[in-house]
Write a protein that holds these residues in place. Structure first.
Motif, short mmCIF file in Angstrom:
data_model
loop_
_atom_site.label_atom_id
_atom_site.label_comp_id
_atom_site.label_asym_id
_atom_site.label_seq_id
_atom_site.Cartn_x
_atom_site.Cartn_y
_atom_site.Cartn_z
N ARG A 90 0.84 -1.22 0.00
CA ARG A 90 0.00 0.00 0.00
C ARG A 90 0.86 1.26 0.00
O ARG A 90 0.58 2.22 -0.72
N TRP A 91 1.93 1.26 0.79
CA TRP A 91 2.86 2.39 0.85
C TRP A 91 3.48 2.64 -0.53
O TRP A 91 3.56 3.77 -1.00
N THR A 92 3.88 1.56 -1.19
CA THR A 92 4.47 1.67 -2.53
C THR A 92 3.47 2.28 -3.51
O THR A 92 3.82 3.16 -4.29
N ARG A 93 2.23 1.84 -3.45
CA ARG A 93 1.20 2.39 -4.34
C ARG A 93 0.96 3.87 -4.05
O ARG A 93 0.71 4.64 -4.98
N ASP A 94 1.02 4.27 -2.79
CA ASP A 94 0.87 5.69 -2.45
C ASP A 94 2.04 6.52 -2.98
O ASP A 94 1.85 7.57 -3.59
N VAL A 95 3.26 6.03 -2.75
CA VAL A 95 4.46 6.77 -3.15
C VAL A 95 4.53 6.93 -4.67
O VAL A 95 4.88 7.99 -5.18
N LEU A 96 4.19 5.88 -5.39
CA LEU A 96 4.32 5.88 -6.86
C LEU A 96 2.97 5.96 -7.57
O LEU A 96 2.81 5.47 -8.68
N SER A 97 2.00 6.60 -6.94
CA SER A 97 0.65 6.63 -7.48
C SER A 97 0.55 7.23 -8.89
O SER A 97 -0.36 6.90 -9.64
N ASP A 98 1.50 8.09 -9.26
CA ASP A 98 1.45 8.72 -10.59
C ASP A 98 2.25 7.95 -11.64
O ASP A 98 2.34 8.40 -12.77
N SER A 99 2.79 6.80 -11.28
CA SER A 99 3.61 6.03 -12.22
C SER A 99 2.79 4.95 -12.92
O SER A 99 2.02 4.23 -12.27
N PRO A 100 2.97 4.78 -14.22
CA PRO A 100 2.30 3.68 -14.91
C PRO A 100 2.86 2.32 -14.51
O PRO A 100 2.28 1.28 -14.84
N VAL A 128 3.33 1.36 -11.32
CA VAL A 128 3.06 1.17 -9.89
C VAL A 128 2.69 -0.27 -9.55
O VAL A 128 3.14 -0.80 -8.54
N GLU A 129 1.93 -0.95 -10.39
CA GLU A 129 1.53 -2.32 -10.07
C GLU A 129 2.70 -3.29 -10.20
O GLU A 129 2.81 -4.25 -9.43
N ASP A 130 3.59 -3.07 -11.18
CA ASP A 130 4.79 -3.90 -11.29
C ASP A 130 5.67 -3.73 -10.05
O ASP A 130 6.18 -4.70 -9.50
N VAL A 131 5.83 -2.48 -9.61
CA VAL A 131 6.64 -2.21 -8.42
C VAL A 131 5.99 -2.82 -7.18
O VAL A 131 6.68 -3.42 -6.35
#
Length: 164
Positions: free
Chosen positions: A27-37, A39-42
């Motif tokens: 969840r933290w990763t999705r918040d930090v990279l929310s503007d990246s296409p 984000v789901e791979d990360v």
């Protein structure tokens, strides 16, 4: 103000050695990279590497912990997970047969990432870093439907684009 703004951003999170922390890191990763296409791979990479740290090192012990570092530049997203070592196992890409339930995580990370590196040792801990390479803004062009199309860095023979 631009002279004080870096193109490199780094975020870190240290978590206790509990399996439920993998969900929090995702969840933290999705918040930090929310503007990246990407984000789901990360998020998938963080989940796999975090779970491995907990299951295959002392990070999953009662007083254990693991650390996740996300670094983002214009060209790369680097995902690093550091464990505490201590169990004598080494992170590696596995190719188990269909009857095995486990052993595919680092292989999935390797398939998604452009590069995977392992540093450290079993005594002091390992850091597994996966890198995703990103297209630069000048490498993208808009198609008629508004979708992003990645263009090669070099021009091919017969290329009719105006900038060729």
């Amino acid at each position: 103000m631009d002279e004080y703004t870096s193109e490199l951003r780094i975020w870190e999170l240290t978590c206790p050695g509990l399996l439920e922390e993998v969900g929090r890191v995702r969840r933290w990763t999705r918040d930090v990279l929310s503007d990246s296409p990407h984000v789901e791979d990360v998020a998938l990479i963080v989940s796999e590497l975090g779970t491995n740290a907990l299951l295959h090192s002392s990070s999953g012990d009662e007083r254990g912990a693991f650390r996740v570092t996300l670094a983002r530049s214009l060209r790369t997203i680097a995902i690093s997970v550091t464990d505490t070592g201590g169990k004598g196992t080494t992170p590696r890409i596995g190719f188990p047969d269909a009857s095995h339930v486990h052993g595919r995580g680092v292989g999935m990370v390797h398939a998604i990432a452009h590069r995977v590196r392992v540093l450290g040792d079993g005594r002091h801990g390992y850091t597994v870093t996966a890198e995703l390479h990103l297209a630069l803004p000048d490498q993208e062009a808009e198609t008629e439907a508004g979708e992003s199309l990645l263009l090669p860095l070099s021009h091919e023979p017969g290329d009719t684009r105006a900038d060729a």
